[in-house]
Design an enzyme around this catalytic site. Structure first.
Site, short mmCIF file in Angstrom:
data_model
loop_
_atom_site.label_atom_id
_atom_site.label_comp_id
_atom_site.label_asym_id
_atom_site.label_seq_id
_atom_site.Cartn_x
_atom_site.Cartn_y
_atom_site.Cartn_z
N GLU A 1 17.97 -0.44 118.27
CA GLU A 1 19.40 -0.53 117.94
C GLU A 1 19.63 -0.75 116.45
O GLU A 1 20.64 -0.33 115.91
CB GLU A 1 20.05 -1.65 118.75
CG GLU A 1 21.56 -1.65 118.66
CD GLU A 1 22.23 -2.42 119.79
OE1 GLU A 1 23.32 -2.93 119.58
OE2 GLU A 1 21.66 -2.50 120.90
N TYR B 1 17.10 -13.97 123.20
CA TYR B 1 18.28 -13.10 123.11
C TYR B 1 19.59 -13.91 123.17
O TYR B 1 19.78 -14.72 124.07
CB TYR B 1 18.24 -12.08 124.25
CG TYR B 1 19.33 -11.04 124.19
CD1 TYR B 1 19.27 -10.01 123.27
CD2 TYR B 1 20.41 -11.09 125.06
CE1 TYR B 1 20.27 -9.05 123.21
CE2 TYR B 1 21.42 -10.13 125.00
CZ TYR B 1 21.34 -9.11 124.07
OH TYR B 1 22.33 -8.17 124.02
N ASP C 1 19.37 -3.14 122.58
CA ASP C 1 19.58 -4.43 123.25
C ASP C 1 19.60 -4.26 124.76
O ASP C 1 20.21 -3.32 125.28
CB ASP C 1 20.89 -5.07 122.79
CG ASP C 1 20.76 -5.72 121.42
OD1 ASP C 1 19.65 -5.73 120.87
OD2 ASP C 1 21.78 -6.21 120.91
#
Length: 711
Positions: A8, A305, A104
């Site tokens: 990403e 995350y 992600d």
């Protein structure tokens, strides 16, 4: 043949390249004999604007609404088109056999990759990397467990449905409201119910009427006994009569009861809880917290995350606990963490629950040891909070004795309640916590004298205004803050996680501030006049948190393969038609509360004064005109007296710089001051130019001295 990995962001691509030893750097990608790693820059592809369907739609007209394309188009984002061309060429390259999506691991990350692949027309097989941290170990482990990309098709359909629904509802509702009332107004399925939440709380506060009440306590041997009923008396005379009856009367200790109790640590952090705590402790806003957290995750790789809504870990993480505890030894919690190194952890601990983890587990430290000197002050604060909560969750419960002493006096019962800590447990993690002792002097049957009676006056308090932290929590649990006709609606809101998602709520709040729908005064969030009018002009159903929760419920069903995305989009189209018709047929009026008498130099209409992050500007009230001019703005120029930043008023030769201390100076004076300040100084660029010019000359002492400088 090679596999193409699509990350990403460039930073994640570098991490993957490092973990897999992909060392050959190319223009826009990395490569070795097995893999090619390239990246998006967030979204490279987005939904087309109305004018990209039909150039006549560039001008906003009420009669053109609703705008509902038969097929949604996507376009390459102009400013990142160069990277898109690189990615496209790699996807279509004959030496690439398949695509590994490494964006992600979530709904939006899936959309980033799939929009690119769809735009390119990819026909090659897809695999999916699904990880919750970007450490070398996590990446390597993730590549050993790549998933078939088709397993995530439903996730993509849900992401696409959300994106298209927001476009259809948002574009039409905003254009309808703006053109109908000739004002820059915006509606959205998440932002409008959020304004309503703030407005509802504000109304509760405005309508609140404080009530006076009284309580009675007795002082015996220095301890305060409260009237057992805990009743609030609105009539002070009742308590005064009771006090008269207690005069010269001894009391008797009826009982001394001790009950051993335990309290357990709070859940591990999800994003919303962490944002709320950062605001509560340090007054750092949700957006800033998320940005800082993203840096700890991507740049430093010391936390997992960030965009997670879970407070739990999966059972397969049990064996990683020791390694994570080890890295916390670099923090201020090293002494508290050390005993945990010898502890055995079990998947039966309450923090491990596979059923309560969907995409990502709670936010905890990774196995990467932080270099504390590399962290900014804000990063240190945030990392410390995550470590603190993580270590607490691994500690045993806090244990204490709850002591209740019951006193009887003249037929009335009073109680004394005290807690005595016996085992610190998880509370040993926080500084200042210690074992407590209570030398309570009472035994059952004791006759005691009352040394003092206390009638205390109190007043009920209104609800608190939302701040940036508590508003986030309200968006997550709106059912606790609004009146609902049916209890089942509260359950719907609870199950769907409320308004928006953990990944979008901070942006929504930020957007509402920027569009002047809400404002913060002394940390209290209030609805502006503009925000109130938006609620009055918007269709009622679009202001309800319930509607957006019901939509989110359907998106979750799409994600699980239990609802058709096409059906959802058709429902959104029908809803949009109703919204637009409702606005068209409305007879309500909008009144600008910030309208000035300054005429727009382009179209002649009066301009509106709006606040910006750095000052104020005048904006034409006609959205299609788009004329703007600065009224005042903060600059980086410093006051010569107090060194604070100066504010610039006006422009050109008429411009004036002013400071809060009272200092002011004209543009001409400022130019002269800056010129004299910089005179005699040689720029870095000029020094480099001098070095290059004299590169071939020997015996130049000045040049030799400059060589040692980092230019």
């Amino acid at each position: 043949m090679k596999s193409l990995i699509l990350a990403e962001k460039p930073s994640v691509a570098r991490d993957i390249a490092d973990a897999l030893q992909i060392n050959q750097k190319r223009n826009g990608y990395f490569e070795n004999n097995q893999y090619i790693v390239t990246w998006a820059l967030g979204h490279l592809v987005t939904n087309a604007t109305p004018e990209q369907y039909d150039k006549n739609l560039k001008e906003w007209r009420l009669e053109d609404l609703p705008i509902i394309p038969k097929y949604m188009k996507t376009v390459v984002i102009g400013k990142t088109s160069k990277q898109f061309k690189t990615v496209k060429a790699l996807i279509l390259d004959n030496k690439v056999k398949d695509i590994i999506i490494a964006t992600d691991a979530g709904r939006e990350g899936e959309l980033v990759a799939r929009l690119i692949l769809d735009k390119v027309g990819n026909k090659k097989p897809i695999r999916r990397l699904w990880i919750s941290s970007v450490t070398k170990k996590a990446i390597q482990q993730g590549f050993k467990n790549l998933k078939d990309g088709r397993q995530y098709n439903d996730l993509y359909y849900a992401a696409l449905a959300r994106s298209e629904a927001d476009w259809i509802v948002g574009i039409n509702a905003t254009r309808a409201l703006t053109t109908k009332y000739d004002a820059q107004l915006s509606l959205g399925r998440v932002q409008t119910p959020t304004i309503q939440l703030v407005n509802t709380r504000q109304q509760e506060i405005n309508q609140f009427k404080p009530q006076q009440y009284f309580t009675l306590s007795l002082t015996v041997k220095g301890f305060d006994f409260q009237l057992e009923s805990n009743q609030r008396y609105t009539n002070k005379e009742t308590l005064e009569q009771m006090v008269n009856n207690l005069k010269n009367v001894d009391g008797k200790i009826k009982s001394v009861a001790t009950k051993h109790k335990k309290s357990y640590p709070q859940s591990l952090y999800n994003l919303t809880d962490l944002q709320q705590d950062m605001y509560r402790r340090y007054k750092i806003g949700p957006k800033e917290t998320l940005n800082t957290l993203q840096s700890l995750y991507e740049r430093h790789k010391v936390v997992t995350y960030p965009r997670t809504d879970s407070n739990y870990l999966t059972t397969d993480m049990v064996d990683t606990m020791k390694e994570r505890i080890q890295v916390t030894m670099a923090t201020t919690y090293k002494d508290q963490a050390r005993p945990l190194m010898s502890k055995t952890f079990s998947s039966k601990m309450s923090i491990f629950n596979n059923q309560k983890v969907s995409d990502h587990h709670a936010i905890i430290p990774t196995e990467v040891r932080p270099v504390m000197s590399d962290l900014s002050n804000r990063e240190l604060k945030l990392y410390d909070m995550i470590v603190e909560r993580f270590l607490e969750a691994l500690m045993p419960p806090h244990e204490y004795d709850a002591i209740t002493v019951t006193l009887e006096v003249a037929g009335h019962t009073f109680v004394l309640k005290e807690n005595v800590t016996t085992v610190l447990g998880f509370k040993s993690i926080r500084q200042g916590e210690s074992i407590t002792e209570m030398q309570q002097p009472f035994s059952e049957g004791d006759e005691v004298k009352i040394s003092k009676t206390n009638i205390r006056e109190h007043e009920t308090t209104p609800p608190e205004y939302f701040n940036e932290g508590s508003l986030l929590k309200a968006m997550e649990n709106p059912q606790n803050f609004i009146q609902l006709k049916d209890k089942k609606y509260a359950q719907t809101l609870k199950q769907t996680g409320g308004i928006g998602t953990v990944a979008t709520r901070a942006d929504i709040i930020d957007k509402l501030f920027n569009m002047n729908a809400i404002e913060s005064r002394d940390g209290k969030i209030k609805v502006t006049s503009k925000g109130k009018q938006i609620l009055e002009l918007a269709p009622e159903e679009l202001t309800s948190p319930l509607l957006t929760a019901q939509w989110e419920e359907k998106l979750l069903l799409i994600e699980r393969g239990k609802y058709q995305a096409k059906t959802f989009i058709n429902e959104m189209k029908d809803f949009t038609k109703d919204v637009v018709n409702g606005i068209k047929n409305s007879d309500r009026k909008y009144k600008h509360d910030n309208l000035t008498t300054t005429e727009c130099p382009t179209c002649g209409k009066f301009m509106i004064k709006v606040k910006t992050k750095n000052g104020q500007m005048l904006v034409c009230q006609d959205p299609s005109c788009k004329t703007k001019k600065n009224v005042q703005r903060k600059t980086n120029a410093r006051c010569p007296n107090c060194k604070k930043k100066l504010t610039l008023f006006g422009k050109g030769k008429e411009a004036v710089y002013r400071c809060v201390c009272g200092h002011s100076e004209t543009q001409a004076h400022m130019d002269q001051r800056m010129k004299s300040k910089s005179s005699g100084k040689v720029s870095r660029k000029e020094m480099k130019k001098y070095m290059n010019k004299n590169e071939g000359l020997d015996n130049n002492p000045f040049k030799d001295a400059l060589k040692n400088l980092n230019l």
